[in-house]
Design a protein around this motif. Structure first.
Motif, PDB file in Angstrom:
ATOM      1  N   LEU C 209       0.831  -1.200   0.000  1.00  0.00           N
ATOM      2  CA  LEU C 209       0.000   0.000   0.000  1.00  0.00           C
ATOM      3  C   LEU C 209       0.868   1.252   0.000  1.00  0.00           C
ATOM      4  CD1 LEU C 209      -2.992  -0.443   2.434  1.00  0.00           C
ATOM      5  CD2 LEU C 209      -3.018  -0.263  -0.038  1.00  0.00           C
ATOM      6  N   LEU C 210       1.827   1.287   0.921  1.00  0.00           N
ATOM      7  CA  LEU C 210       2.648   2.482   1.087  1.00  0.00           C
ATOM      8  C   LEU C 210       3.405   2.790  -0.194  1.00  0.00           C
ATOM      9  CD1 LEU C 210       3.362   4.472   3.352  1.00  0.00           C
ATOM     10  CD2 LEU C 210       5.311   3.061   3.903  1.00  0.00           C
ATOM     11  N   VAL C 211       4.001   1.750  -0.769  1.00  0.00           N
ATOM     12  CA  VAL C 211       4.821   1.976  -1.948  1.00  0.00           C
ATOM     13  C   VAL C 211       3.966   2.357  -3.143  1.00  0.00           C
ATOM     14  CG1 VAL C 211       6.215   0.778  -3.645  1.00  0.00           C
ATOM     15  CG2 VAL C 211       6.792   0.616  -1.245  1.00  0.00           C
ATOM     16  N   LEU C 212       2.855   1.637  -3.351  1.00  0.00           N
ATOM     17  CA  LEU C 212       2.049   1.941  -4.531  1.00  0.00           C
ATOM     18  C   LEU C 212       1.389   3.309  -4.409  1.00  0.00           C
ATOM     19  CD1 LEU C 212       0.363  -1.287  -5.854  1.00  0.00           C
ATOM     20  CD2 LEU C 212       1.884   0.260  -7.039  1.00  0.00           C
ATOM     21  N   ARG C 213       0.867   3.590  -3.212  1.00  0.00           N
ATOM     22  CA  ARG C 213       0.240   4.905  -3.042  1.00  0.00           C
ATOM     23  C   ARG C 213       1.247   6.024  -3.286  1.00  0.00           C
ATOM     24  NH1 ARG C 213      -3.684   3.715   2.190  1.00  0.00           N
ATOM     25  NH2 ARG C 213      -5.427   2.944   0.941  1.00  0.00           N
ATOM     26  N   THR C 214       2.437   5.854  -2.758  1.00  0.00           N
ATOM     27  CA  THR C 214       3.437   6.897  -2.951  1.00  0.00           C
ATOM     28  C   THR C 214       3.826   7.002  -4.420  1.00  0.00           C
ATOM     29  OG1 THR C 214       4.225   6.322  -0.751  1.00  0.00           O
ATOM     30  CG2 THR C 214       5.602   7.779  -2.019  1.00  0.00           C
ATOM     31  N   SER C 215       3.916   5.870  -5.106  1.00  0.00           N
ATOM     32  CA  SER C 215       4.257   5.924  -6.529  1.00  0.00           C
ATOM     33  C   SER C 215       3.200   6.686  -7.310  1.00  0.00           C
ATOM     34  CB  SER C 215       4.381   4.508  -7.102  1.00  0.00           C
ATOM     35  OG  SER C 215       5.385   3.792  -6.456  1.00  0.00           O
ATOM     36  N   TYR C 216       1.922   6.392  -7.014  1.00  0.00           N
ATOM     37  CA  TYR C 216       0.865   7.108  -7.734  1.00  0.00           C
ATOM     38  C   TYR C 216       0.897   8.605  -7.429  1.00  0.00           C
ATOM     39  CZ  TYR C 216      -1.480   3.157  -9.887  1.00  0.00           C
ATOM     40  OH  TYR C 216      -1.775   2.090 -10.689  1.00  0.00           O
ATOM     41  N   LEU C 217       1.086   8.929  -6.161  1.00  0.00           N
ATOM     42  CA  LEU C 217       1.165  10.350  -5.805  1.00  0.00           C
ATOM     43  C   LEU C 217       2.318  11.012  -6.543  1.00  0.00           C
ATOM     44  CD1 LEU C 217       0.574  10.228  -1.956  1.00  0.00           C
ATOM     45  CD2 LEU C 217      -0.874  11.357  -3.649  1.00  0.00           C
ATOM     46  N   TYR C 218       3.422  10.301  -6.583  1.00  0.00           N
ATOM     47  CA  TYR C 218       4.606  10.865  -7.216  1.00  0.00           C
ATOM     48  C   TYR C 218       4.337  11.160  -8.689  1.00  0.00           C
ATOM     49  CZ  TYR C 218       9.484  11.636  -8.176  1.00  0.00           C
ATOM     50  OH  TYR C 218      10.663  12.211  -8.521  1.00  0.00           O
ATOM     51  N   CYS C 219       3.785  10.163  -9.375  1.00  0.00           N
ATOM     52  CA  CYS C 219       3.563  10.335 -10.810  1.00  0.00           C
ATOM     53  C   CYS C 219       2.485  11.367 -11.089  1.00  0.00           C
ATOM     54  CB  CYS C 219       3.189   9.002 -11.447  1.00  0.00           C
ATOM     55  SG  CYS C 219       4.569   7.875 -11.498  1.00  0.00           S
ATOM     56  N   PRO C 235       6.283  14.366 -21.248  1.00  0.00           N
ATOM     57  CA  PRO C 235       5.552  13.083 -21.284  1.00  0.00           C
ATOM     58  C   PRO C 235       6.497  11.882 -21.330  1.00  0.00           C
ATOM     59  CG  PRO C 235       4.582  14.649 -22.823  1.00  0.00           C
ATOM     60  CD  PRO C 235       5.861  15.271 -22.320  1.00  0.00           C
ATOM     61  N   VAL C 236       7.625  12.038 -22.047  1.00  0.00           N
ATOM     62  CA  VAL C 236       8.575  10.936 -22.102  1.00  0.00           C
ATOM     63  C   VAL C 236       9.156  10.664 -20.715  1.00  0.00           C
ATOM     64  CG1 VAL C 236      10.733  10.150 -23.116  1.00  0.00           C
ATOM     65  CG2 VAL C 236       9.131  11.488 -24.489  1.00  0.00           C
ATOM     66  N   VAL C 237       9.569  11.731 -20.038  1.00  0.00           N
ATOM     67  CA  VAL C 237      10.127  11.543 -18.693  1.00  0.00           C
ATOM     68  C   VAL C 237       9.099  10.905 -17.774  1.00  0.00           C
ATOM     69  CG1 VAL C 237      11.034  12.736 -16.681  1.00  0.00           C
ATOM     70  CG2 VAL C 237      11.796  13.403 -18.962  1.00  0.00           C
ATOM     71  N   SER C 238       7.864  11.364 -17.855  1.00  0.00           N
ATOM     72  CA  SER C 238       6.811  10.778 -17.010  1.00  0.00           C
ATOM     73  C   SER C 238       6.664   9.294 -17.283  1.00  0.00           C
ATOM     74  CB  SER C 238       5.460  11.451 -17.301  1.00  0.00           C
ATOM     75  OG  SER C 238       5.207  12.458 -16.361  1.00  0.00           O
ATOM     76  N   ALA C 239       6.665   8.936 -18.560  1.00  0.00           N
ATOM     77  CA  ALA C 239       6.501   7.525 -18.900  1.00  0.00           C
ATOM     78  C   ALA C 239       7.685   6.714 -18.380  1.00  0.00           C
ATOM     79  CB  ALA C 239       6.365   7.359 -20.415  1.00  0.00           C
ATOM     80  N   ILE C 240       8.884   7.272 -18.475  1.00  0.00           N
ATOM     81  CA  ILE C 240      10.057   6.532 -17.991  1.00  0.00           C
ATOM     82  C   ILE C 240      10.004   6.354 -16.479  1.00  0.00           C
ATOM     83  CG2 ILE C 240      12.559   6.571 -17.767  1.00  0.00           C
ATOM     84  CD1 ILE C 240      12.728   7.974 -20.407  1.00  0.00           C
ATOM     85  N   VAL C 241       9.649   7.437 -15.793  1.00  0.00           N
ATOM     86  CA  VAL C 241       9.552   7.321 -14.336  1.00  0.00           C
ATOM     87  C   VAL C 241       8.513   6.272 -13.961  1.00  0.00           C
ATOM     88  CG1 VAL C 241       8.831   8.545 -12.250  1.00  0.00           C
ATOM     89  CG2 VAL C 241      10.462   9.599 -13.830  1.00  0.00           C
ATOM     90  N   ALA C 242       7.378   6.283 -14.670  1.00  0.00           N
ATOM     91  CA  ALA C 242       6.362   5.257 -14.403  1.00  0.00           C
ATOM     92  C   ALA C 242       6.921   3.874 -14.691  1.00  0.00           C
ATOM     93  CB  ALA C 242       5.112   5.513 -15.248  1.00  0.00           C
ATOM     94  N   TYR C 243       7.702   3.763 -15.756  1.00  0.00           N
ATOM     95  CA  TYR C 243       8.309   2.468 -16.087  1.00  0.00           C
ATOM     96  C   TYR C 243       9.208   1.984 -14.952  1.00  0.00           C
ATOM     97  CZ  TYR C 243      11.463  -0.855 -18.365  1.00  0.00           C
ATOM     98  OH  TYR C 243      12.216  -1.958 -18.665  1.00  0.00           O
ATOM     99  N   VAL C 244      10.052   2.891 -14.458  1.00  0.00           N
ATOM    100  CA  VAL C 244      10.995   2.492 -13.411  1.00  0.00           C
ATOM    101  C   VAL C 244      10.265   2.110 -12.123  1.00  0.00           C
ATOM    102  CG1 VAL C 244      12.837   3.321 -11.925  1.00  0.00           C
ATOM    103  CG2 VAL C 244      12.911   3.800 -14.367  1.00  0.00           C
ATOM    104  N   PHE C 245       9.351   2.952 -11.689  1.00  0.00           N
ATOM    105  CA  PHE C 245       8.712   2.710 -10.397  1.00  0.00           C
ATOM    106  C   PHE C 245       7.722   1.545 -10.463  1.00  0.00           C
ATOM    107  CE2 PHE C 245       9.488   7.274  -8.639  1.00  0.00           C
ATOM    108  CZ  PHE C 245      10.801   6.928  -8.399  1.00  0.00           C
ATOM    109  N   PHE C 246       6.826   1.563 -11.454  1.00  0.00           N
ATOM    110  CA  PHE C 246       5.848   0.475 -11.517  1.00  0.00           C
ATOM    111  C   PHE C 246       6.493  -0.823 -11.997  1.00  0.00           C
ATOM    112  CE2 PHE C 246       3.118   4.262 -11.781  1.00  0.00           C
ATOM    113  CZ  PHE C 246       2.381   4.030 -10.648  1.00  0.00           C
ATOM    114  N   GLY C 247       7.513  -0.679 -12.826  1.00  0.00           N
ATOM    115  CA  GLY C 247       8.226  -1.870 -13.283  1.00  0.00           C
ATOM    116  C   GLY C 247       8.865  -2.600 -12.114  1.00  0.00           C
ATOM    117  N   LEU C 248       9.557  -1.860 -11.255  1.00  0.00           N
ATOM    118  CA  LEU C 248      10.181  -2.517 -10.116  1.00  0.00           C
ATOM    119  C   LEU C 248       9.120  -3.115  -9.196  1.00  0.00           C
ATOM    120  CD1 LEU C 248      12.995  -3.131  -9.142  1.00  0.00           C
ATOM    121  CD2 LEU C 248      12.785  -1.250  -7.563  1.00  0.00           C
ATOM    122  N   SER C 249       8.008  -2.407  -9.042  1.00  0.00           N
ATOM    123  CA  SER C 249       6.916  -2.941  -8.225  1.00  0.00           C
ATOM    124  C   SER C 249       6.410  -4.256  -8.785  1.00  0.00           C
ATOM    125  CB  SER C 249       5.754  -1.946  -8.194  1.00  0.00           C
ATOM    126  OG  SER C 249       5.720  -1.274  -6.965  1.00  0.00           O
ATOM    127  N   ALA C 250       6.285  -4.327 -10.098  1.00  0.00           N
ATOM    128  CA  ALA C 250       5.749  -5.540 -10.715  1.00  0.00           C
ATOM    129  C   ALA C 250       6.739  -6.698 -10.564  1.00  0.00           C
ATOM    130  CB  ALA C 250       5.434  -5.292 -12.186  1.00  0.00           C
TER     131      ALA C 250
END
Lengths: 299, 299, 299, 299, 299
Positions: C209-219, C235-250
């Protein structure tokens, strides 16, 4: 090993023993002068290209992580080596007691314990690549023979086993006693092989290259970032950064090889003395004094 | 394994063996040229969009952490593999002594110890996927039979146990001896399975993908951040960042597979030689020389 | 488990198997579009409030540390699970040898080893919540009975012990043999309970919860920081950041449950096969082929 | 313990159970309002001094490292506690089998196994400081007596040993059986003492103070850094930072005490049930159902 | 050891016990005043050179990593020490039970257990360099003799073994009993040597020097970076940074020596009492009360 407490203020300012300052002072001086030269050229001759300090920050973080990794790995080696020797001390004490229980107090027990002391000295000599046969011979006259083998401490342990086998053949050592004592020797064997592993397998060389090269690159680029951001403090900042990065590298180099006879190395002499004392007390003989630190350093 | 000390200054500048520079030089060059191109277009043709270096900093930290994680995990595998082999060396020495105590010096002991040497060679061959039957046959003529099984080192250990069983059936091995020696073989079995685990289970592939993809993305975006902040240093900074990120990745790839025959791999040949020496000395036979590093590398 | 080496360049660009890209692509797309929308509104309609990228940096560091922690913990679970199975493989091989030494080659030994194979299959079934009774029955016809108990693999081990007890009652198993074999079974029991622990105790939910919520807030906040600092790259940077954070989560989610039948899960089928082969060779029977990766994946 | 998978999107947005949001919401609100007040005063009344966000970044990194350390240490305690209980479950199963092998199926075996269940309940009661005598009495009527001693679970183990001693005195338990079973009890004793250690030795209090004080200082200073850099987002950023820092602190507080009866605590009740089931199946009695999570929580 | 829960708000603000605030307050004050002086000179007399806060950030990260490393290492020592004492408590309880099984309830058992209590007290005395002979003599009148040896706790264990040997010689202790009890004593010996290792081998002195020197350099340079970025908050920021860096250093110094009699040290007195209680209950004697924290501190 330096056995000193948290440094006092004067020590902090002036302590040199145990510090790595002497080793790295030339590099600190070099980068300070180099930074001053860059600054002087930029200000007086013609402007040099600048690098943003933020760009340096990025690889500063990466460099810190690598230095941190190497430092952790080196400290783990140092501490594991200390644990292995601590385990050997415990093994020697337990050996003394188990011999008592399974063989009784007799010449075989004394012979085995004294050979164990020789084992410790030969093991120390092997790890430090120094000659410890004289000390080993103090308790076991045959130490010279062991030293002639490829692996002297292993030969000492083999000798121990021959004594046990003779006792067993003479019917003085039960099957259970054999097993118990064989386990104790196996434990010493494992600790010995562990020390050999640490002594013979340095950290992968590629790390040293990677970390040192990156440190040099960092310090070489840094002045171009400091021109704008640190002004006349730039040489000081360069020297401090060199202190932090090369200082940690130097610490790592010492701890990576915990058996070397350097001030931050392990006190193998003192630990062999502890083993001598343990054996002497187990045999009811007069025990030597524990070693005292000389000038704050236990060798 | 490279057995060299902290690199000297010339080594630092020019060492190539054990370095990963050759592997990653093309990528460093590519990103330097690419950065120069971006810079040239921005300055001469028309301005490209810029990215703040701080934005790069954020994912630089994340990337450093991932690289650091992979590196830690790979080093742990390398060091655990070294520990397992170190434990096997200790097991062989203890086996020699325990056989002495429970079986006495006789042909069975010699046979078992020699088969243990064959086990070590076959195990090395299995891990390196190379043919070591000839070396195994030097001490045990039946090594070819073991090699015909699915798991040759396991077959060697099975053979050991058959010898022990024959001794037991002949009444020459007590119950306690059986147990003690069975434990020693179980310890070898565990080390063998541990090595198989490391050889057969690479780090999850998804990490390599994630880290490499992120590194490429990072280096692709970086020039747009360096335009303002590093000026004409930009290609140099790009090359250094590529050196740090791809260099650590390449190190990780080597250490992740500690049994491969690469310069940063484990010296399995030398460790098999140590086992040969230990067995020869245990049997009172002439022991070979330990292997010496060739050109600084122990294979 | 994907058994592939470091990815080649084309794999790097296009590999999808073992990648988590499909899972997280929608989120990457969403945050890219969202960032474009924020940027469009800010530039065309009316200026939105901006956040300094440095403010984002602060919690970016914190978020990276949390992601790193979860990832470490998940990888440790995965690797510990692999170690437990590796230990079980070693236990089965040692069991085969110890039975030889203490019971000799006879029907009881074969029965026990075959039930051990059934144990492995039932254990795998329990961990994957799949039906493996058919495979277990191939070597032990009573596997269906075990499967009817609350804990089928535990029932298989109990059956093993009953065979041993019968041998002991018939005077064919010495006290020392009982002890040695009981220890081996205890070792299997411990590994089994360790796997149950990993399967039954996920990482504390609060971290997800903590990690995912923080990731969503961050993005969600990030575009407001990128407006100034990344321009049309935002938009490219946003997509990359999402890739890094959600990718590691997955990745973390997959490794956290190492027994699930996913591409990054452990190859339980292949390891059961290794156990079958070990038992077959121990019994001198024809051994099956080891399992081969299908399309790079070992199940 | 919450046994739930990766949170779904709605859970992510609204999950409260297992979340620590309720606990820290007041602090988030407080710092949001405080930041709004600082911002209002700065913009409307008179300008307040500003702090650069980069200055906050420095100690943000330090604070993240401390929080990360405490979190790691707390999670290690939680996971070690889980391992100890998992080891106890394995010990109980092995105990059942070893009793079968060395004592046979008889009243002594049943008595010992049932007392083991009482031990588990009393141990759980000791760790949770709750009354579990009634549950312990279900399998061992003498549980009340144990509960009257200073350390009830230790008294239960002592009782076990008295049964074994009686069997030994009656000639029904061989020397080897005594040893094997004594080792099993020693393993339970060690796990019990390990749990006592975790329950009785919290993380050093000084860390809580240091981390919490620094977090409060950080959040107090932050608005003065956000005035320029986050504009009207400042209260939101403050609330998020408070969420991340206090949230992680709250998680740490729960995991630090893994035996407490909180949603993120260990499911001691369910694990005692697993022990009951294992014993019932070992005795061939009807086994209870495993406990099911109630509303996603296993107690 | 402070046995208190998460601090309440008032504690947070005012708690002094267990805090290290008193120790470091002078340094916080000094750096606050020094910063104010730098700021005053810069604003009123003549402008001083400034350092960019980003330049400070770089070595702030490095410094945080070093502090973090030292803190981890110190905490690991503290926790390992606690584990060793926890293991000793378990060993004493198991010893009581194994004596029951192999020697029966008789004077030898009582003598051995009482000497074990003396061992614990002497061990504590050795670690704390305090005189505990009086307490040791309460259960074993010969404690004074042990204290006259170089290593009093080792002498106590030797005495234990003499009692066992006498029992064995008198035919009251089987071979299996000897082995089981010898293993228990070896476990105590190992724990004792482990504590000696922690007490005798501080963290390498070079770390203290490196970290403290870097901290002082950092705090000395910091004001020149804060002039622009923190304005009149600069002294507050300096004091907080000093709090964080010197505070963590002070915590590390306390935990590094877990046996010292300080508020964050281990509660050796209380753990010796636990051992006394365990022995008393094992002997069926009246057990003392467990020690209670005095003013929140368990000594």
């Amino acid at each position: 090993m330096i056995v000193r407490d948290a440094p006092s203020l004067p020590q902090l300012l002036f302590a040199i023993k145990g510090s790595i300052i002497i080793q790295i002072a030339p590099r600190m001086l070099f980068f300070a002068l180099y930074t001053a030269a860059v600054l002087g050229i930029d200000r007086s001759l013609y402007p040099l290209p600048h690098v943003s300090i933020a760009a340096m920050g990025i690889f500063g973080v990466a460099l810190s992580l690598f230095l941190g990794f190497r430092n952790n790995a080196a400290y783990d080696r140092w501490w594991e080596a200390r644990k292995l020797w601590g385990g050997m001390i415990a093994d020697v004490r337990s050996l003394g007691r188990e011999l008592l229980l399974f063989l009784g107090e007799g010449p075989a027990r004394a012979k085995i314990l004294k050979t164990t002391v020789a084992f410790a000295h030969l093991h120390r000599g092997w790890l430090r690549q120094s000659d410890t046969v004289a000390e080993a011979r103090r308790t076991d006259p045959a130490a010279g023979d062991y030293a002639a083998r490829r692996n002297p401490p292993d030969a000492a342990l083999r000798e121990l086993m021959l004594v046990l086998e003779a006792e067993a053949a003479a019917g003085r050592l039960s099957d259970m006693g054999r097993r118990t004592l064989a386990e104790r020797l196996a434990s010493l064997t494992l600790a010995q092989a562990g020390c050999e592993r640490i002594a013979g397998s340095p950290l992968p060389f590629v790390y040293s290259l990677l970390v040192l090269r990156t440190s040099y690159l960092y310090c070489t680029l840094l002045p171009f970032a400091l021109i704008e951001t640190a002004g006349w403090f730039a040489p000081v900042v360069s020297a401090i950064v060199a202190y932090v990065f090369f200082g940690l590298s130097a610490v790592t180099d010492e701890l990576e090889h915990p058996f070397r006879d350097v001030v931050n190395g392990l006190p193998l002499d003192a630990m062999c003395r502890v083993i001598e004392i343990s054996v002497a007390e187990a045999l009811g003989e007069a025990a030597a004094e524990p070693m005292r630190p000389v000038d704050g350093v236990l060798s």
